[in-house]
Structure formats: structure tokens, C-alpha cells
Write a protein that holds these residues in place. Structure first.
Motif, PDB file in Angstrom:
ATOM      1  N   ASP A 145     118.280 -22.719  57.996  1.00  0.00           N
ATOM      2  CA  ASP A 145     119.367 -22.228  58.856  1.00  0.00           C
ATOM      3  C   ASP A 145     120.341 -21.341  58.076  1.00  0.00           C
ATOM      4  OD1 ASP A 145     120.006 -24.570  57.481  1.00  0.00           O
ATOM      5  OD2 ASP A 145     121.509 -25.189  58.942  1.00  0.00           O
ATOM      6  N   GLU A 146     120.255 -21.351  56.744  1.00  0.00           N
ATOM      7  CA  GLU A 146     121.089 -20.473  55.920  1.00  0.00           C
ATOM      8  C   GLU A 146     120.333 -19.203  55.527  1.00  0.00           C
ATOM      9  OE1 GLU A 146     122.243 -22.895  52.607  1.00  0.00           O
ATOM     10  OE2 GLU A 146     123.435 -24.243  53.849  1.00  0.00           O
ATOM     11  N   MET A 147     119.127 -19.043  56.067  1.00  0.00           N
ATOM     12  CA  MET A 147     118.306 -17.868  55.772  1.00  0.00           C
ATOM     13  C   MET A 147     118.254 -16.966  56.994  1.00  0.00           C
ATOM     14  SD  MET A 147     115.091 -19.498  53.779  1.00  0.00           S
ATOM     15  CE  MET A 147     115.227 -20.222  52.170  1.00  0.00           C
ATOM     16  N   GLU A 148     117.860 -15.746  56.743  1.00  0.00           N
ATOM     17  CA  GLU A 148     117.789 -14.751  57.805  1.00  0.00           C
ATOM     18  C   GLU A 148     116.330 -14.583  58.235  1.00  0.00           C
ATOM     19  OE1 GLU A 148     118.485  -9.966  57.923  1.00  0.00           O
ATOM     20  OE2 GLU A 148     119.824 -11.169  56.660  1.00  0.00           O
ATOM     21  N   SER A 149     116.113 -14.554  59.530  1.00  0.00           N
ATOM     22  CA  SER A 149     114.765 -14.306  60.038  1.00  0.00           C
ATOM     23  C   SER A 149     114.370 -12.875  59.752  1.00  0.00           C
ATOM     24  CB  SER A 149     114.694 -14.545  61.543  1.00  0.00           C
ATOM     25  OG  SER A 149     114.849 -15.906  61.810  1.00  0.00           O
ATOM     26  N   VAL A 150     113.141 -12.713  59.351  1.00  0.00           N
ATOM     27  CA  VAL A 150     112.608 -11.384  59.064  1.00  0.00           C
ATOM     28  C   VAL A 150     111.714 -11.015  60.245  1.00  0.00           C
ATOM     29  CG1 VAL A 150     111.122 -10.093  57.472  1.00  0.00           C
ATOM     30  CG2 VAL A 150     112.648 -11.854  56.595  1.00  0.00           C
ATOM     31  N   HIS A 157      97.473 -17.270  59.599  1.00  0.00           N
ATOM     32  CA  HIS A 157      96.962 -18.578  59.998  1.00  0.00           C
ATOM     33  C   HIS A 157      97.904 -19.235  61.000  1.00  0.00           C
ATOM     34  CE1 HIS A 157      94.132 -18.233  56.666  1.00  0.00           C
ATOM     35  NE2 HIS A 157      95.149 -17.849  55.926  1.00  0.00           N
ATOM     36  N   SER A 158      97.352 -20.114  61.823  1.00  0.00           N
ATOM     37  CA  SER A 158      98.151 -20.797  62.849  1.00  0.00           C
ATOM     38  C   SER A 158      99.210 -21.713  62.241  1.00  0.00           C
ATOM     39  CB  SER A 158      97.230 -21.612  63.761  1.00  0.00           C
ATOM     40  OG  SER A 158      96.554 -22.601  63.009  1.00  0.00           O
ATOM     41  N   TRP A 159      99.029 -22.126  61.002  1.00  0.00           N
ATOM     42  CA  TRP A 159      99.959 -23.058  60.357  1.00  0.00           C
ATOM     43  C   TRP A 159     101.063 -22.351  59.569  1.00  0.00           C
ATOM     44  CZ3 TRP A 159      98.788 -21.976  55.322  1.00  0.00           C
ATOM     45  CH2 TRP A 159      97.471 -21.576  55.043  1.00  0.00           C
ATOM     46  N   GLU A 160     101.127 -21.015  59.657  1.00  0.00           N
ATOM     47  CA  GLU A 160     102.186 -20.253  58.998  1.00  0.00           C
ATOM     48  C   GLU A 160     103.292 -19.931  59.992  1.00  0.00           C
ATOM     49  OE1 GLU A 160     100.022 -17.681  55.532  1.00  0.00           O
ATOM     50  OE2 GLU A 160     100.193 -16.766  57.500  1.00  0.00           O
ATOM     51  N   GLY A 161     104.523 -20.141  59.576  1.00  0.00           N
ATOM     52  CA  GLY A 161     105.666 -19.800  60.408  1.00  0.00           C
ATOM     53  C   GLY A 161     106.170 -18.397  60.116  1.00  0.00           C
ATOM     54  N   ALA A 162     107.177 -17.976  60.869  1.00  0.00           N
ATOM     55  CA  ALA A 162     107.781 -16.656  60.669  1.00  0.00           C
ATOM     56  C   ALA A 162     108.519 -16.623  59.338  1.00  0.00           C
ATOM     57  CB  ALA A 162     108.745 -16.347  61.806  1.00  0.00           C
ATOM     58  N   PRO A 163     108.444 -15.518  58.606  1.00  0.00           N
ATOM     59  CA  PRO A 163     109.090 -15.418  57.299  1.00  0.00           C
ATOM     60  C   PRO A 163     110.612 -15.479  57.392  1.00  0.00           C
ATOM     61  CG  PRO A 163     108.101 -13.315  57.924  1.00  0.00           C
ATOM     62  CD  PRO A 163     107.740 -14.298  58.981  1.00  0.00           C
ATOM     63  N   LEU A 164     111.204 -16.014  56.314  1.00  0.00           N
ATOM     64  CA  LEU A 164     112.660 -16.148  56.214  1.00  0.00           C
ATOM     65  C   LEU A 164     113.132 -15.522  54.905  1.00  0.00           C
ATOM     66  CD1 LEU A 164     112.891 -19.894  57.296  1.00  0.00           C
ATOM     67  CD2 LEU A 164     113.492 -17.904  58.685  1.00  0.00           C
ATOM     68  N   ASP A 166     115.997 -15.323  51.995  1.00  0.00           N
ATOM     69  CA  ASP A 166     117.135 -16.067  51.439  1.00  0.00           C
ATOM     70  C   ASP A 166     118.185 -15.097  50.904  1.00  0.00           C
ATOM     71  OD1 ASP A 166     116.271 -15.233  48.916  1.00  0.00           O
ATOM     72  OD2 ASP A 166     115.586 -17.214  48.280  1.00  0.00           O
ATOM     73  N   THR A 167     119.295 -15.625  50.426  1.00  0.00           N
ATOM     74  CA  THR A 167     120.405 -14.791  49.957  1.00  0.00           C
ATOM     75  C   THR A 167     120.060 -14.018  48.693  1.00  0.00           C
ATOM     76  OG1 THR A 167     121.318 -16.694  48.786  1.00  0.00           O
ATOM     77  CG2 THR A 167     122.190 -16.241  50.990  1.00  0.00           C
ATOM     78  N   ALA A 168     119.044 -14.461  47.956  1.00  0.00           N
ATOM     79  CA  ALA A 168     118.619 -13.754  46.747  1.00  0.00           C
ATOM     80  C   ALA A 168     117.619 -12.642  47.053  1.00  0.00           C
ATOM     81  CB  ALA A 168     118.004 -14.738  45.760  1.00  0.00           C
ATOM     82  N   GLY A 169     117.256 -12.488  48.336  1.00  0.00           N
ATOM     83  CA  GLY A 169     116.334 -11.438  48.723  1.00  0.00           C
ATOM     84  C   GLY A 169     114.860 -11.827  48.664  1.00  0.00           C
ATOM     85  N   ARG A 170     114.581 -13.088  48.474  1.00  0.00           N
ATOM     86  CA  ARG A 170     113.186 -13.561  48.426  1.00  0.00           C
ATOM     87  C   ARG A 170     112.755 -13.991  49.828  1.00  0.00           C
ATOM     88  NH1 ARG A 170     112.128 -17.219  43.789  1.00  0.00           N
ATOM     89  NH2 ARG A 170     111.363 -15.338  42.843  1.00  0.00           N
ATOM     90  N   ILE A 171     111.532 -13.629  50.190  1.00  0.00           N
ATOM     91  CA  ILE A 171     110.981 -13.998  51.494  1.00  0.00           C
ATOM     92  C   ILE A 171     110.154 -15.269  51.344  1.00  0.00           C
ATOM     93  CG2 ILE A 171     109.418 -13.307  53.345  1.00  0.00           C
ATOM     94  CD1 ILE A 171     110.319 -10.429  52.877  1.00  0.00           C
ATOM     95  N   TRP A 172     110.494 -16.268  52.154  1.00  0.00           N
ATOM     96  CA  TRP A 172     109.817 -17.570  52.155  1.00  0.00           C
ATOM     97  C   TRP A 172     109.006 -17.702  53.439  1.00  0.00           C
ATOM     98  CZ3 TRP A 172     110.269 -20.899  48.036  1.00  0.00           C
ATOM     99  CH2 TRP A 172     111.247 -20.576  47.097  1.00  0.00           C
ATOM    100  N   ARG A 173     107.853 -18.311  53.329  1.00  0.00           N
ATOM    101  CA  ARG A 173     106.994 -18.516  54.496  1.00  0.00           C
ATOM    102  C   ARG A 173     106.907 -20.017  54.779  1.00  0.00           C
ATOM    103  NH1 ARG A 173     104.359 -15.425  58.467  1.00  0.00           N
ATOM    104  NH2 ARG A 173     103.847 -13.860  56.932  1.00  0.00           N
ATOM    105  N   PRO A 174     107.457 -20.476  55.924  1.00  0.00           N
ATOM    106  CA  PRO A 174     107.300 -21.895  56.282  1.00  0.00           C
ATOM    107  C   PRO A 174     105.831 -22.194  56.610  1.00  0.00           C
ATOM    108  CG  PRO A 174     109.066 -20.861  57.548  1.00  0.00           C
ATOM    109  CD  PRO A 174     108.312 -19.763  56.860  1.00  0.00           C
TER     110      PRO A 174
END
Length: 193
Positions: A145-150, A157-164, A166-174
Motif C-alpha cells: 500500500d506504500e508502493m505505486e501501481s505500475v 503466469h496466472s500466479w503473477e500480480g501487477a507490478p508495484l 517502491d520509493t527507491a524505484g525498484r519494480i516488485w512483482r507480487p
């Protein structure tokens, strides 16, 4: 003062006592239970969602805490013949036999290099799947909730969420372990002729 000029002392002997090993085990158990308590507290936090941040190689991913049972150093793995190359083997985790998978290989990429930072993430018991995944490293806890949706790219894959982002500019994949461990290709580990 006389002690200083008395000459060199004979070095003290270090004697190994049988209890020393058990004290080390006690300290390890205390650390692991403390970590388990912190994970449990993070799971129960009412404000916002907290996820475990891990790296599969250079790929930053987020795992829901309620889908993770335990984080540990890699135990000895017993290879299993005639299975997919991404199934690294089986391991005994506190009396529970689990299949250990390399998610990078499962996705068709190079195998993860195993080193001192590698860890094993076991799938939570309520998911009813005796599986664990090797991760390259643990990056702590993150609050999506502190990250920005990309703008979501199409997940592979069906088990991958939308990328997020973070404040450091790194993209995380749920990632949803719940969905992954029910995927047909994950459940079919036998290597066919």
C-alpha cells in the motif's frame, strides 16, 4: 603492576564441553522462534498488508505472509530421479518431507545459483502443498500500500500480480503461491519419455 612484568602467561585452554553444541542449538532455536513471532505479528497487523520481499535471481518478488510457513537456510536435498529439472529434490523440514523447486527454472530461465544468501521458503501448511522454493535472498518486509501501481504488463503466469514500484524505484512483482502450487504444470513433476 607485578602481573604485567611477571612474564608471559600460559594461554588459557579452551575446552569443548558437550553442552556447548546444545547452547548453539538453543540460540538458533531462539532466533528462529523470534523470526516466526515477528512474521506472525506482521501477519496479524491490521493496518495495511505486509509482504515478504525476496529475490529469485535478480527478479524482485513479493510473497503474501499467509502463504509462507518458514524461511530457512538450505538443508540437504535428496535428488529425485525422472522429474522435471526445476524440482531440485526433497528435503526433511522438521519431520515434513517437502519438494524443493527452483522457480527460475520452472519459468524457463537459468537455474538459480546457490550461495550463502540462498534461502528456502516453505509453503504455508493451510495451502496443503508440501513444497518449498529456493530464493536467492530475502529483502525483508514490504508494504504494497506504500508502493505505486505500475501500468501492468501482461503477466506471464496466472500466479503473477501487477507490478508495484517502491520509493527507491525498484519494480516488485507480487506472486501468489496459493495459485502457483495448484497450477497443473507445477503439479506434474514427472519427466515424460
Amino acid at each position: 603492576m607485578d602481573e604485567i612484568f611477571a612474564g608471559p602467561r600460559e594461554p588459557e585452554r579452551v575446552v569443548f564441553r558437550p553442552g556447548d553444541r546444545s547452547r548453539s542449538r538453543d540460540r538458533l532455536r531462539a532466533f528462529q522462534s523470534g523470526l516466526a513471532e515477528r512474521l506472525q505479528q506482521a501477519r496479524e497487523q491490521p493496518a495495511g498488508v505486509t509482504m515478504l520481499a525476496v529475490f529469485f535471481g535478480a527478479r524482485p518478488c513479493l510473497l503474501a505472509l499467509d502463504e509462507v510457513s518458514e524461511i530457512m537456510a538450505l538443508p540437504a536435498l535428496t535428488p529425485v530421479p525422472h522429474v522435471q529439472p526445476w524440482l531440485l529434490g526433497v528435503a526433511n523440514l522438521r519431520g515434513r518431507l517437502v519438494s524443493v523447486a527452483d522457480l527460475s527454472q520452472y519459468c524457463g530461465h537459468e537455474p538459480l545459483p546457490i550461495d550463502k544468501d540462498s534461502r528456502l521458503i516453505s509453503v504455508a501448511l493451510p495451502l496443503r502443498c508440501n513444497a518449498a522454493f529456493v530464493v536467492s535472498s530475502i529483502a525483508g518486509l514490504r508494504h504494497p500500500d506504500e508502493m505505486e501501481s505500475v501500468v501492468p504488463d501482461r503477466p506471464s503466469h496466472s500466479w503473477e500480480g501487477a507490478p508495484l514500484l517502491d520509493t527507491a524505484g525498484r519494480i516488485w512483482r507480487p506472486l501468489s503461491l496459493r495459485t502457483l502450487v495448484r497450477e497443473g504444470t507445477f503439479l506434474r513433476v514427472a519427466r515424460g519419455p
